[in-house]
Write a protein that holds these residues in place. Structure first.
Motif, PDB file in Angstrom:
ATOM      1  N   VAL A   1      70.987  43.451  67.231  1.00  0.00           N
ATOM      2  CA  VAL A   1      70.556  43.093  65.874  1.00  0.00           C
ATOM      3  C   VAL A   1      70.461  41.578  65.735  1.00  0.00           C
ATOM      4  O   VAL A   1      69.506  41.049  65.150  1.00  0.00           O
ATOM      5  N   THR A   2      71.434  40.858  66.297  1.00  0.00           N
ATOM      6  CA  THR A   2      71.423  39.394  66.222  1.00  0.00           C
ATOM      7  C   THR A   2      70.194  38.825  66.923  1.00  0.00           C
ATOM      8  O   THR A   2      69.491  37.976  66.373  1.00  0.00           O
ATOM      9  N   ARG A   3      69.910  39.297  68.124  1.00  0.00           N
ATOM     10  CA  ARG A   3      68.736  38.810  68.862  1.00  0.00           C
ATOM     11  C   ARG A   3      67.441  39.137  68.136  1.00  0.00           C
ATOM     12  O   ARG A   3      66.525  38.320  68.078  1.00  0.00           O
ATOM     13  N   GLU A   4      67.360  40.329  67.575  1.00  0.00           N
ATOM     14  CA  GLU A   4      66.152  40.749  66.853  1.00  0.00           C
ATOM     15  C   GLU A   4      65.878  39.813  65.671  1.00  0.00           C
ATOM     16  O   GLU A   4      64.755  39.343  65.491  1.00  0.00           O
ATOM     17  N   LEU A   5      66.897  39.516  64.889  1.00  0.00           N
ATOM     18  CA  LEU A   5      66.722  38.627  63.737  1.00  0.00           C
ATOM     19  C   LEU A   5      66.429  37.191  64.176  1.00  0.00           C
ATOM     20  O   LEU A   5      65.646  36.501  63.537  1.00  0.00           O
ATOM     21  N   PHE A   6      67.043  36.752  65.252  1.00  0.00           N
ATOM     22  CA  PHE A   6      66.772  35.410  65.777  1.00  0.00           C
ATOM     23  C   PHE A   6      65.304  35.282  66.189  1.00  0.00           C
ATOM     24  O   PHE A   6      64.654  34.284  65.912  1.00  0.00           O
ATOM     25  N   ARG A   7      64.785  36.310  66.839  1.00  0.00           N
ATOM     26  CA  ARG A   7      63.391  36.279  67.307  1.00  0.00           C
ATOM     27  C   ARG A   7      62.398  36.147  66.170  1.00  0.00           C
ATOM     28  O   ARG A   7      61.385  35.477  66.304  1.00  0.00           O
ATOM     29  N   VAL A   8      62.666  36.781  65.041  1.00  0.00           N
ATOM     30  CA  VAL A   8      61.694  36.788  63.949  1.00  0.00           C
ATOM     31  C   VAL A   8      61.939  35.701  62.909  1.00  0.00           C
ATOM     32  O   VAL A   8      61.166  35.557  61.971  1.00  0.00           O
ATOM     33  N   THR A   9      63.009  34.921  63.073  1.00  0.00           N
ATOM     34  CA  THR A   9      63.306  33.844  62.139  1.00  0.00           C
ATOM     35  C   THR A   9      62.859  32.517  62.743  1.00  0.00           C
ATOM     36  O   THR A   9      63.239  32.179  63.854  1.00  0.00           O
ATOM     37  N   ALA A  10      62.044  31.790  62.010  1.00  0.00           N
ATOM     38  CA  ALA A  10      61.584  30.476  62.480  1.00  0.00           C
ATOM     39  C   ALA A  10      62.670  29.445  62.175  1.00  0.00           C
ATOM     40  O   ALA A  10      62.891  29.095  61.020  1.00  0.00           O
ATOM     41  N   LEU A  11      63.345  28.995  63.208  1.00  0.00           N
ATOM     42  CA  LEU A  11      64.428  28.025  63.050  1.00  0.00           C
ATOM     43  C   LEU A  11      64.008  26.668  63.612  1.00  0.00           C
ATOM     44  O   LEU A  11      63.173  26.603  64.508  1.00  0.00           O
ATOM     45  N   PRO A  12      64.610  25.592  63.109  1.00  0.00           N
ATOM     46  CA  PRO A  12      64.348  24.271  63.694  1.00  0.00           C
ATOM     47  C   PRO A  12      64.928  24.230  65.113  1.00  0.00           C
ATOM     48  O   PRO A  12      65.660  25.139  65.504  1.00  0.00           O
ATOM     49  N   PRO A  13      64.653  23.185  65.883  1.00  0.00           N
ATOM     50  CA  PRO A  13      65.188  23.117  67.253  1.00  0.00           C
ATOM     51  C   PRO A  13      66.696  22.875  67.259  1.00  0.00           C
ATOM     52  O   PRO A  13      67.165  21.735  67.265  1.00  0.00           O
ATOM     53  N   ILE A  14      67.438  23.962  67.241  1.00  0.00           N
ATOM     54  CA  ILE A  14      68.898  23.898  67.243  1.00  0.00           C
ATOM     55  C   ILE A  14      69.448  24.907  68.236  1.00  0.00           C
ATOM     56  O   ILE A  14      68.765  25.859  68.608  1.00  0.00           O
TER      57      ILE A  14
END
Length: 140
Positions: free
Chosen positions: A79-92
């Motif tokens: 679930v964590t990886r799935e949400l990370f993949r679809v969330t546009a995050l800054p370079p962190i």
């Protein structure tokens, strides 16, 4: 390595979880853990650190003492990886750590309700980082 490129995993903003988007090495985890937690939720702590890459990276830590069953630990990671993949995050660099038990051995290993609760918590954590201001690192 060429197989990663043929799968379309090299595009910026793509929704993959290629090796370049993972925090794998112990010293990389340690350098993020040294900083204060960026955000806390009922079950998770999110640590962040700006990186020099054009994309965000993720590390997930799920201790057996907080999720005694492998099925539960794998569900949390998925679930964590799935949400990370679809969330546009800054370079962190993000490290998500489970900090409290999500269920006990008496309860089912994973339920639809548990997955929904985890998604909601993790969505809030990642959303808080989309708005966060990070110092711009000069390109080397």
């Amino acid at each position: 390595m060429d197989s990663l490129q043929t799968n379309g995993s090299t595009g910026e903003g793509s929704h993959d979880f290629a090796r370049a988007r993972r925090i794998i090495k112990t010293d990389e985890f340690s350098s993020v853990f040294r900083l204060r937690p960026a955000q806390k939720s009922a079950h998770f702590v999110l640590y962040t650190r700006p990186n020099q890459l054009p994309h965000a990276r993720l590390g997930v830590v799920v201790a057996k003492r907080f999720a005694p069953r492998a099925v539960t630990r794998n569900t949390i990671k998925r679930v964590t990886r799935e949400l990370f993949r679809v969330t546009a995050l800054p370079p962190i660099d993000c490290v998500v750590r489970l900090s409290r038990p999500v269920n006990s051995k008496d309860q089912p290993a994973t339920t639809a309700k548990l997955k929904v609760e985890l998604r909601q918590e993790l969505t809030r954590l990642f959303a808080s980082q989309k708005k966060a201001k990070f110092p711009v690192n000069p390109a080397k």
